[in-house]
Motif scaffolding. Structure first.
Motif, short mmCIF file in Angstrom:
data_model
loop_
_atom_site.label_atom_id
_atom_site.label_comp_id
_atom_site.label_asym_id
_atom_site.label_seq_id
_atom_site.Cartn_x
_atom_site.Cartn_y
_atom_site.Cartn_z
N LYS A 196 21.49 -11.06 17.11
CA LYS A 196 22.45 -10.71 18.14
C LYS A 196 23.76 -11.37 17.76
CE LYS A 196 23.46 -10.95 23.03
NZ LYS A 196 23.12 -11.51 24.32
N SER A 197 24.81 -10.61 17.93
CA SER A 197 26.11 -11.16 17.63
C SER A 197 27.02 -10.75 18.77
CB SER A 197 26.61 -10.60 16.30
OG SER A 197 27.95 -10.92 16.12
N GLY A 198 27.47 -11.72 19.50
CA GLY A 198 28.32 -11.41 20.64
C GLY A 198 27.57 -10.59 21.65
N LYS A 199 28.11 -9.46 21.99
CA LYS A 199 27.48 -8.65 23.02
C LYS A 199 26.52 -7.61 22.43
CE LYS A 199 30.88 -9.32 26.53
NZ LYS A 199 31.73 -8.74 27.55
N THR A 200 26.40 -7.65 21.15
CA THR A 200 25.61 -6.63 20.50
C THR A 200 24.36 -7.24 19.87
OG1 THR A 200 27.59 -5.39 20.04
CG2 THR A 200 25.65 -4.82 18.74
N SER A 201 23.24 -6.67 20.21
CA SER A 201 22.02 -7.11 19.54
C SER A 201 21.51 -5.96 18.69
CB SER A 201 20.97 -7.54 20.57
OG SER A 201 20.62 -6.47 21.38
N TYR A 202 20.80 -6.33 17.65
CA TYR A 202 20.43 -5.31 16.69
C TYR A 202 19.09 -5.62 16.07
CZ TYR A 202 22.33 -8.96 13.72
OH TYR A 202 22.58 -10.16 13.15
N ASN A 203 18.45 -4.56 15.63
CA ASN A 203 17.22 -4.71 14.86
C ASN A 203 17.20 -3.59 13.82
OD1 ASN A 203 14.45 -6.00 14.62
ND2 ASN A 203 13.92 -3.83 14.78
N LEU A 204 17.09 -4.00 12.57
CA LEU A 204 17.02 -3.02 11.50
C LEU A 204 15.77 -3.31 10.68
CD1 LEU A 204 20.28 -3.82 11.78
CD2 LEU A 204 20.41 -2.19 9.90
N SER A 205 15.11 -2.26 10.28
CA SER A 205 13.95 -2.53 9.43
C SER A 205 13.73 -1.39 8.46
CB SER A 205 12.70 -2.72 10.29
OG SER A 205 12.27 -1.48 10.77
N ALA A 206 13.09 -1.74 7.38
CA ALA A 206 12.72 -0.74 6.39
C ALA A 206 11.30 -1.05 5.96
CB ALA A 206 13.66 -0.79 5.20
N GLY A 207 10.51 -0.02 5.82
CA GLY A 207 9.13 -0.23 5.44
C GLY A 207 8.71 0.73 4.34
N TYR A 208 7.78 0.29 3.54
CA TYR A 208 7.24 1.14 2.49
C TYR A 208 5.74 0.97 2.45
CZ TYR A 208 5.77 2.62 -2.14
OH TYR A 208 5.10 3.23 -3.17
N LEU A 209 5.05 2.09 2.38
CA LEU A 209 3.60 2.05 2.22
C LEU A 209 3.23 2.95 1.04
CD1 LEU A 209 0.58 1.70 3.29
CD2 LEU A 209 0.98 3.80 4.54
N GLY A 210 2.51 2.42 0.14
CA GLY A 210 2.01 3.23 -0.98
C GLY A 210 0.51 3.04 -1.07
N GLN A 211 -0.21 4.13 -0.88
CA GLN A 211 -1.67 4.00 -0.83
C GLN A 211 -2.30 5.02 -1.76
OE1 GLN A 211 -3.29 4.71 3.08
NE2 GLN A 211 -4.98 3.30 2.73
N GLN A 212 -3.13 4.57 -2.64
CA GLN A 212 -3.78 5.50 -3.56
C GLN A 212 -5.05 6.05 -2.94
OE1 GLN A 212 -4.40 3.64 -7.35
NE2 GLN A 212 -2.42 4.33 -8.08
N GLY A 213 -5.33 7.29 -3.24
CA GLY A 213 -6.58 7.91 -2.78
C GLY A 213 -7.71 7.62 -3.75
N MET A 214 -8.86 8.19 -3.47
CA MET A 214 -10.07 7.80 -4.18
C MET A 214 -10.49 8.80 -5.25
SD MET A 214 -10.54 5.00 -2.67
CE MET A 214 -12.17 4.48 -3.20
N MET A 215 -9.72 9.86 -5.45
CA MET A 215 -10.18 10.88 -6.39
C MET A 215 -9.75 10.55 -7.81
SD MET A 215 -9.90 15.00 -6.08
CE MET A 215 -10.48 15.12 -4.41
N LYS A 216 -10.71 10.21 -8.61
CA LYS A 216 -10.45 9.66 -9.94
C LYS A 216 -9.75 10.63 -10.88
CE LYS A 216 -13.22 6.54 -12.78
NZ LYS A 216 -14.64 6.16 -12.91
N PRO A 217 -10.22 11.86 -11.04
CA PRO A 217 -9.58 12.71 -12.05
C PRO A 217 -8.23 13.27 -11.63
CG PRO A 217 -11.42 13.88 -11.03
CD PRO A 217 -11.40 12.50 -10.44
N ALA A 218 -7.84 13.09 -10.39
CA ALA A 218 -6.60 13.70 -9.91
C ALA A 218 -5.41 13.11 -10.65
CB ALA A 218 -6.44 13.48 -8.42
N GLN A 219 -4.45 13.96 -10.97
CA GLN A 219 -3.21 13.43 -11.53
C GLN A 219 -2.52 12.56 -10.49
OE1 GLN A 219 -0.91 16.69 -13.11
NE2 GLN A 219 -2.71 17.57 -14.07
N GLN A 220 -2.46 13.05 -9.28
CA GLN A 220 -1.93 12.27 -8.17
C GLN A 220 -2.79 12.48 -6.95
OE1 GLN A 220 0.98 14.04 -9.72
NE2 GLN A 220 1.61 12.18 -10.75
N ASP A 221 -3.18 11.40 -6.36
CA ASP A 221 -3.88 11.47 -5.08
C ASP A 221 -3.43 10.23 -4.33
OD1 ASP A 221 -5.60 11.79 -2.95
OD2 ASP A 221 -7.31 10.92 -4.00
N ASP A 222 -2.42 10.35 -3.54
CA ASP A 222 -1.91 9.15 -2.86
C ASP A 222 -1.09 9.53 -1.64
OD1 ASP A 222 0.53 10.08 -3.89
OD2 ASP A 222 0.44 8.73 -5.61
N PHE A 223 -0.73 8.52 -0.91
CA PHE A 223 0.10 8.69 0.28
C PHE A 223 1.19 7.64 0.25
CE2 PHE A 223 0.99 7.69 4.81
CZ PHE A 223 1.48 8.92 5.19
#
Lengths: 1151, 599
Positions: A368-395
């Motif tokens: 908070k600065s003066g009369k203004t309060s703020y909240n900023l956030s950034a998030g990243y999730l990288g999750q691999q799937g379970m399919m072995k032969p796939a070129q890409q299997d993720d989220f």
């Protein structure tokens, strides 16, 4: 336009309000009040630090008793206040016991004790907050930091599982990026409607819990009864999950935080598909059914090849690797008609990844600065799937949020925010063209089917190469929410809030399919010729010039031709306008009478449109683009819209904090129903009695620190149905009749049979509850509830086939859910600093269809096969009662030792069967397959109990009145869902264990993993079945003799029955976390506000009663995560993405 | 403050007044019953959906439909157990009226809402189309169940008396079908675009439906008056088609079933197109491509029924190898359709009879597979794209000549040699495929009324002429939809009795020691021409050499007794007990199908 207009009116209102109220002192306006004091009192500046056991506490209110005004500690816990010597300074903060300190010097350092009485908490409720102590409805909230703070979970739904009694969360598949299934209080509340809770983020509906970054969440409340959720009206009938996001700080400060989590996932149940034993089952089934020719389907097995398979194992087992090529003569042979496999491949090993990596990172700035309060956030999730032969299997998901709030004047606060979420699922776009993905085929084919092994240097068509050579599909879900709002303090205790939110979803799915060419082992092989002459191979599969056998090979086929190769894009764009405005008036009269009144409106408009396009014949398969495709173009589009309007009011009254009353009234309109039936009134009331505030309770207040009983009743309308239920729609679609030039006919559908008087479903909730607190440490919450769905939309009474359509739907039905919930919490800190916490909850709910389509049929005549039969408990499974397996001694034999055949006549049907030994044996000829003697009941078949004692085992008339020998043997509803958390921390070390489970749930499975003999020709089955079925030399087996049900979940004596019902109850040690937080002295040296490192084990231990079947007990047959809807993988149980466990490491740093 | 209140009041007023409009959000992308009946184009779209239901061709995907590869008739022998008739009343079974409802809605809306929208010609055409499809559906229901409830209007879900009405007598239903067919015949357009129903298609199907009903009336119900009415209709429709000169017999037999494009083919009154590019494909070849195993094949009974190309039966033909059933010789002496329908070498890939059906397989693919090659993707699974005949001119000619012959027995004009020449002999004169000619296949001699074959196997209850017409039909339409339906309408299900006719359990004539020595193993037996069964016994010297004859596996079991049983009527299907109980529980009666227990 409509909303824009509303919003500008709201702003107009705001400005006029400011003009009138600018001079009014506001209780919250602390800074102003302090400066007012400063000029009038003797200057004595007192300084100090407020801390607790783990360090300085920011945000503690510091005030001088008897003097208006206060200040707040800064981020380092430091404060400065003017207070004369001898006065008393009060330190108070939510979550801590207030402490009064007499001023004796200019410096005061205080250590606050954490307050154990969680009833002091403020809980977020509909359009406001309420002290937990004063709640009269059924509302649960969770400690977000504790429950989700250090777990490798991608979404809040998975994090909440097991934490709130009455909130049932099921994670039916290991599919990354998929939504968990959430239900509040019972699994079903409406057949035509959704039965799903409304998920609100800062009062705006979100389509999926997966869009929200768990790290952005400040609080979660679950509103379970009508009294608490009815204020949300039309979509809140099945409860509300109310999420508020983190907002800016209350004091001038700035903090930066970074957290991460790195995890490794592996399947939590071994997937053991039977090899030799499964083939033996196949052979036995073939022989039991006296089928001609060899056993098996595309790949055959007979007794001769079976022996060779065993020899192969001895000779090559462990030598020939999974990826080694297929050799004729060694691995298979062909007799001119049938192919016989000799080698056992390992589909689970080549298809399932053993270690998939996932990581999540969150960065946040809050201040908070003066009369203004703020909240900023950034998030990243990288999750691999379970399919072995796939070129890409993720989220992958990116999240960004901004929340800003500024005080324009004493009376006017303006706020705005934005939330963006971008989730991308990448997956191999299967070449099968079936409504199934490669997982199904991993679980489907016998281990004689080549997989992951080339032949003559060519990929074989199998799930492995189909996946490996597939193009990657991208399913991208983008969500953006922009919101603006204002709060106007009109008078002391009267304020007005208006918020407008625009949220939009932009989802796309892009896939392409290249041409596929592979060695095609599904049908007949061809002779292996080199340079025009037949090749001969020896027994090792090596070409030989000396003897050997003529070799065959799989023909190489282009099974997806260039003409079929294609590129496809699909997109959906939705817009939702949400406008909420409400005004709240708060006043306490004569100290004892607390009155709160609220009036408001809620307007939602939603529309979406979608389109898709496909073009075939890719000319550049490496870069699939529409511009590089030259074939047939197809496309389509769709659109829909709906809107809701609600007006609501709420009044709260509390007398001396003892007697609490609340009433809600809402007037709702929706676009889903015909115009004369669009509007309805929905009331709710609740009341509470805080017994512990009564004088007669004072003498036991040391033991019973708090006690409240409460009750509520209310009605909410549900309209979560399609907007076409009352309209006889006729869709235009293409069909498969061609016009002679290769163009499809379009057709206009037959109008549906509908009733034009469909209206709201009324959901009536009743709740009684008690909140008790003992010794200020142990809290107990108990709830008992009933939820009725009145006027439920169901099909009318069944009509004869001559009607030619389903009976039209109408508000004919009714359903009732009853249940109870218990929650316990315990919190204690020992003097040495060790704190232990415990939390436990248990809930149960049962739904009964009180009025179904067959309400006019007498109970006796209602069919057991009707799912929503009047009087039936939802999820009931009817079946036979298993006695045991028949053994040889149960039958009568002639002098040659052959079965004596007898004719059994029952209800006019004569059937031959094997004669049973003994007097008056009980025959069960109904279960015989066909009429040939191989279908006669024989040793190894299931023997049932003659429940109705009529001397025969039959299904009677399949009615309630005459169920034959069937009875209720189970229920598919999860019952007795529980969660249990233990936590401890000591000097920076913390540890928690979270356990969760379901006490009771049964299903009659579907598919090869659940039903012995389900599809013996396909061949795959769990090792647990293949090693434990009845044979002449294994008469004590669990499963009956081998039988091919040919793709049915029921047949011969493997019909729904008590013994083979799957017991889906389970107990999971869901999470174990051990962490260490740096202590303040160290933190100061490294200039950090806080720092913690932890190790977290998720889903590591599972206890179930599935006898080793590779099925996750949370599985719901046919539910396949987010890529397919409805009948995923042919509705088979457990044939999807393997569920996984994760071991993870994380750090949390604050600057 | 006052301003504030007035603004609030204004806001509220505005919101209430405009809410009704705000909540008015009808479906954006679908028409409905109230607004769709406004153009002829929409009626056409509505009728388009019936094509795939009524003209199945080879079906689509893995769903084959009921037009082809019917494996339950006296043409077929199966590995192991034979197909069985229904012998008990099922718990649950009932007719489907989905299409009836849909068509009745169409006819009702045309009549009540479109008389001013459509020109009289269009009005009559589309009414004719609706009636044509309704007639087809009712004819099908009647053939299956006998009496069925007749409904010719859409009925409300609350009109219980109509919904629960009991069966209407068959004759009443079929009179209505007759009316519908004649209306369609008179009013449907001569040309309504490619691949759509026109008057010729209507006439073609009338020959089929009316012949069927006429036969049922004559042989099952023994009502010659009604039989005559329908035979006349079949004849009239056939006359119309023949006179139109739009169709002809010009394509060799197999090419009718294996062509990638039947457009413009004069043998086709209607066909179904398939196309890979838009993924409309079928699976008729998934197990009939010579490469894959199939469990049923041609029975010895069918093989014996084929006429020889001198126009005589095998017992008394003068051809040199007339009594030689070895496939290589058989194909040279029998009617050319035998060669066109089956693979010439016995193969164990046909597990039923060892004679592999290749009627639907292009000749080049057959040759490729026979040489050890692969069938190829397009000829496996559900990837086939050969076009399917829906109604062939040859069938119409056979329907017509049969109707004429039956009429002759009911007092009509006698069949003339000209009639035979115009139908059977025209078919016999169809071109031969070059591959067939290369194998020595020749056209069958024309049938002559004066010298009809003398068949010692002829059913004495059937006249020689009708016997030969039926034989011609059997040869022409083997492994299509009609054989079992034909046996029923002739009241000849006794031909399916495997005890009375052991030829139903035997397959191709095979010289095992020469042709399939590997198949000489336990379970093999052969049937000699005199009916003597020779079972292979490895322990008996010389047993192996005796394995020459019609293939019969010792595991091939006969059909259960289905004739002469009380309370079983193999001709008509029973409805389920549950459905009868459901009617009863609402106070209505649903009668059980004739010949089945009424309780």
């Amino acid at each position: 336009m409509r909303n824009t207009l509303l919003f500008s009116i709201a702003l107009g209102l705001t400005f006029s309000a400011e003009a009138n109220t600018a001079k009014v002192a506001n209780a919250n306006n602390l800074n102003a009040a302090t400066s007012y004091l400063n000029s009038r009192l003797v200057q004595n500046s007192v300084q100090g630090t407020v801390s607790d056991a783990s360090g300085p506490i920011p945000g503690v209110t510091v005030s001088v008793v008897g003097v208006p005004g206060s200040t707040i500690t800064d981020v380092n816990g430091k404060f400065t206040i003017n207070a004369p010597l001898g006065s008393t300074i009060r330190f108070s903060s939510i979550g801590y016991l207030s402490q009064d300190v007499k001023v004796t010097s200019n410096s005061i350092n205080v250590t606050l004790q954490e307050e154990d009485n969680s009833l002091e908490e403020v809980v977020v409720v509909g359009y406001g907050t309420q002290k937990k102590e004063h709640l009269t409805g059924a509302v649960s909230s969770i400690n977000v930091k504790e429950v989700m703070g250090s777990r490798p979970i991608p979404d809040a739904g998975r994090g909440m599982q097991g934490t709130i009694p009455g909130l049932s969360i099921t994670i039916p598949s290991g599919e990354v990026g998929s939504d968990p299934i959430m239900k509040i209080r019972g699994q079903v509340a409406s057949i035509a409607g959704s039965s799903n809770p409304l998920i609100l983020v800062d009062n705006v509906e979100v389509p999926s819990i997966n869009l929200i970054n768990p790290s952005d969440i400040e609080s979660i409340s679950v509103l379970k009864d009508a009294a608490s959720s009815s204020i949300y009206g039309a979509k809140a009938a099945f409860g509300v999950i109310l999420i508020t996001t983190k907002k800016g700080a209350n004091t001038d400060s700035q903090s930066i935080s970074y957290t991460n989590n790195l995890s490794l996932q592996s399947p939590f149940k071994p997937i053991e598909i039977a090899g030799i034993d499964g083939l033996e089952y196949t052979l036995e089934a073939h022989e039991n059914q006296e089928q001609p020719g060899p056993a098996g389907g595309f790949w055959r097995v007979n007794r001769e090849s079976f022996e060779k398979i065993k020899e192969w194992q001895q000779k090559y087992g462990g030598i020939v690797g999974n990826y080694d090529p297929v050799l004729y003569g060694r691995d298979w042979y062909y007799d001119g008609v049938d192919k016989f496999g000799l080698r056992l491949y390992d589909p689970a090993e080549v298809m399932i990844k053993n270690n998939a990596f996932s990581h999540l990172h969150n960065l946040g700035i809050n201040g908070k600065s003066g009369k203004t309060s703020y909240n900023l956030s950034a998030g990243y999730l990288g999750q691999q799937g379970m399919m072995k032969p796939a070129q890409q299997d993720d989220f992958t998901r990116y999240n960004g949020t901004i929340n800003l709030s500024t005080k324009v004047s004493d009376a006017l606060t303006v706020r705005g925010g934005a939330m963006y979420s971008n989730g991308t699922k990448r997956y191999p776009n299967s070449a099968t063209g079936f409504t199934a993905d490669p997982w199904l085929y991993l679980y489907r084919w016998s281990r004689l089917f080549p997989i992951a092994a080339q032949e003559h240097g060519t990929d074989v068509r199998d799930p492995y190469f189909d996946t490996q050579n597939a193009h990657t599909g991208h399913k991208i879900d983008r969500y953006l929410n922009l919101n603006l709002g204002t709060t106007v303090n009109i008078l002391d205790g009267w304020d007005f809030n208006a918020d407008y939110a625009f949220s939009t979803q932009n989802n796309s799915n892009n896939t392409s399919m290249p041409s596929f060419t592979g060695a095609w082992h599904w049908y007949a092989p061809v002779a292996w010729n080199e340079n025009g002459s037949q090749v001969y191979v020896d027994e090792n599969g090596m070409p030989t010039d000396n003897g050997g056998v003529p070799a065959y090979r799989f023909p190489v086929e282009t099974y997806i031709t260039k003409e079929q190769s294609n590129i496809y894009k699909q997109s959906l764009f939705s817009k939702r306008h949400t406008f909420n405005a409400f005004t709240t008036y708060n006043k306490t009269f004569n100290q004892d009478h607390d009155v709160k009144v609220m009036l408001g409106t809620n307007v939602v408009a939603y529309n979406w449109d979608s389109h898709w396009a496909r073009r075939t014949n890719l000319i550049n398969e490496q870069n699939p683009q529409f511009n590089f495709a030259t074939g047939v173009e197809t496309n389509g589009a769709d659109a829909n819209w709906d809107s809701q309007v609600g007006f609501f009011g709420r009044a709260n009254y509390a007398y001396k904090g003892k007697y609490l009353v609340e009433g809600n009234l809402r007037y709702d309109g929706t676009s889903k129903f015909p115009s004369h039936l669009r509007y309805r009134w929905y009331p709710s009331v609740s009341a509470g009695w805080v017994m512990s505030n009564e004088s007669f309770m004072e003498n036991i207040s040391d033991v019973l620190s708090f006690a409240k009983i409460r009750g509520s009743w209310g009605n909410i309308g549900d309209q979560s149905v399609s907007n076409s239920l009352y309209v006889p729609t006729m869709d235009i679609v293409k069909n498969s009749w061609l016009n002679g030039s290769g163009q499809q006919f379009f057709q206009l559908g037959t109008p549906g049979s509908v009733s034009n008087s469909i209206t709201w479903q009324d959901i009536e909730h009743s709740n009684i509850g008690a909140d008790l607190r003992f010794f200020n440490k142990l809290g107990v919450v108990f709830e008992y509830f009933q939820r009725k769905t009145n006027n439920m939309i169901i099909p009318g009474e069944s009509l004869p086939a001559t009607f030619g359509a389903n009976a039209p739907q109408g508000n004919f039905g009714a359903l009732r859910t009853r249940g109870w919930e218990v929650n316990l919490d315990f919190n204690h800190r020992f003097d040495n600093g060790l704190r232990i916490t415990a939390n436990a909850n248990l809930a149960d709910a049962i739904s009964v269809i009180t009025k179904g389509a067959d309400w006019n049929t007498p109970w006796d005549n209602r069919l057991l096969s009707t799912t929503y039969s009047t009087g039936r408990t939802y999820g009931d499974i009817f079946g036979y009662v298993t006695d045991r397996l028949y053994q040889a001694g149960d039958f009568a034999y002639d002098a040659n030792g052959n079965h004596i055949v007898t004719t059994i006549i029952h209800e006019g049907n004569a059937r031959q069967t094997n004669m049973l030994a003994g007097d008056n044996p009980i025959y069960q000829t109904q279960f015989q397959t066909g009429t040939a003697n191989w279908g006669y009941i024989s040793p190894g078949d299931v023997k049932f109990v003659d429940v109705n004692g009529d001397g025969y085992i039959t299904n009677g008339k399949n009615t309630n009145g005459d169920p034959g020998d069937r009875m209720k043997i189970g229920n598919s509803t999860p019952r007795y869902e529980y969660g249990f958390r233990l936590g401890a921390d000591y000097k920076g070390f913390d540890m928690s264990v979270f356990m969760q489970g379901v006490g009771k749930r049964e299903i009659w499975g579907a598919g090869q993993l659940a039903i012995p003999g389900f599809h013996v020709k396909d061949g795959a089955m769990p090792q647990a079945i293949a090693e434990d079925f009845w044979k002449k030399d294994r008469t004590d087996a669990f499963y009956p003799r081998a039988w091919n049900l040919n793709g049915e979940a029921s047949g011969q004596t493997m019909v729904p029955q008590s013994r083979y019902l799957l017991d889906m109850s389970y107990f999971k040690i869901k999470n174990i976390t051990v962490g260490y937080a740096l202590q303040p002295n160290v933190l100061n040296r490294v200039h950090l506000k806080n720092a913690r490192i932890y190790v977290s084990l998720e889903n590591f231990f599972l206890f179930d009663n599935l006898r080793g079947l590779p099925i996750d007990p949370e599985t719901i047959s046919g539910n396949g995560g987010n890529l397919t809807s409805g009948n995923y993988n042919l509705g088979r149980t457990g044939t999807g993405n393997p569920s996984f466990k994760s071991a993870s490491l994380g750090i949390q740093i604050g600057l | 403050m006052k301003i504030k209140y007035s603004i609030a009041l204004l806001t509220a007023t505005l919101m209430f007044s405009s809410c009704e409009k705000f909540l008015d959000r009808p479906q954006l992308t679908s028409a409905n019953d109230d607004n769709a009946w406004t153009t002829e184009e929409n009626v056409r779209l509505y009728a388009n959906k019936y094509y795939t239901d009524f003209f199945e061709g080879y079906g689509s995907g893995f769903t084959l439909g009921s037009s082809y590869l019917l494996s339950f008739s006296d043409d077929v022998v199966r590995q192991g157990n034979q197909g069985e008739f229904t012998l008990a009343v099922p718990n649950s079974a009932i007719w489907s009226y989905t299409n009836i409802r849909s068509i009745n809605i169409m006819l009702d809306r045309i009549e009540n809402r479109m008389s001013s929208v459509l020109s009289e010609e269009a009005y009559n055409h589309w009414t004719g189309i609706g009636k044509f499809f309704r007639a087809m559906r009712y004819a099908d229901l009647v053939t299956t169940y006998g009496d069925v409830p007749y409904l010719d209007k859409p009925i409300s879900d609350s009109d219980y008396d109509a919904l629960f009405k009991d069966r209407t007598p068959r004759n009443e239903v079929m009179d209505a079908v007759y009316e519908d067919l004649t209306f369609a015949f008179e009013n449907v357009r001569l040309n309504d675009g490619a691949q759509t129903v026109n008057r010729y298609v209507v006439a073609g199907f009338i020959t089929r439906l009316a012949l069927t009903e006429g036969s049922w009336q004559k042989y099952y119900y023994k009502d010659n008056e009604r039989a005559k009415k329908f035979f006349e209709l079949a004849k009239t429709a056939g006359d119309y088609l023949i006179a139109s000169n739009k169709y002809d017999i010009v394509t060799d037999y197999r090419s009718q079933f294996t062509s990638e494009d039947l457009k413009g083919n004069k043998d086709m009154i209607m066909y179904r197109q398939y196309d890979e590019a838009i993924n409309v494909k079928h699976a008729v070849l998934s197990t009939h491509n010579l490469a894959d195993n199939v469990t049923y094949g041609a029975s010895a009974d069918l093989l014996k029924a084929f006429i020889l190309n001198d126009g005589k039966v095998w017992q008394n033909s003068e051809l040199e190898n007339a009594k030689n059933f070895a496939t290589t010789e058989l194909f040279k002496t029998r009617d050319s359709r035998l060669e066109a329908s089956f693979h010439s070498k016995p193969t164990p890939r046909n597990r039923g009879s060892l004679l592999y059906l290749t009627k639907f397989l292009p000749r080049d693919v057959e040759a490729r597979v026979a040489a050890g090659g692969a069938a190829g993707t397009a000829f496996t699974g559900a990837n086939n794209t050969t076009d399917a005949p829906v109604l062939r001119y040859a069938e119409v000619l056979l329907n017509w000549i049969e109707a004429k012959a039956e009429l002759a027995t009911l007092g009509g004009a006698a069949v003339t040699q000209g009639d035979i020449d115009q139908s059977i002999n025209k078919i016999r004169n169809r071109p031969l495929a070059p591959e067939a000619i290369a194998k020595g296949v020749v056209k069958t001699a024309p049938m002559s009324l004066g010298t009809l074959p003398v068949d010692p196997e002829r059913d004495v209850t059937v006249s020689a002429l009708i016997w030969e017409i039926r034989r011609e039909r059997r040869m022409e339409m083997t492994f299509e939809y009609s054989r079992i339906e034909d046996l029923k309408r002739w009241s000849k299900l006794n031909y399916m009795d495997t005890d009375a006719n052991p030829d139903l359990l035997a397959g191709a004539w095979v010289d095992f020691p020469t042709q399939l020595p590997d198949e000489i193993k336990d379970g093999l037996s052969v049937v000699k021409l005199n009916g003597q069964v020779e079972v292979f016994n490895a322990l008996t010297p010389g047993s192996k050499e005796k394995m020459i004859g019609f293939y019969r596996n010792t595991n091939t079991r006969g059909r259960q007794t289905f004739l002469g049983l009380g309370n079983v009527n193999p001709y008509l299907s029973p409805v389920g007990r549950n459905q009868i109980n459901e009617y009863a529980s609402r106070g209505y009666v649903l009668s059980q199908t004739e010949g089945w227990p009424q309780n």
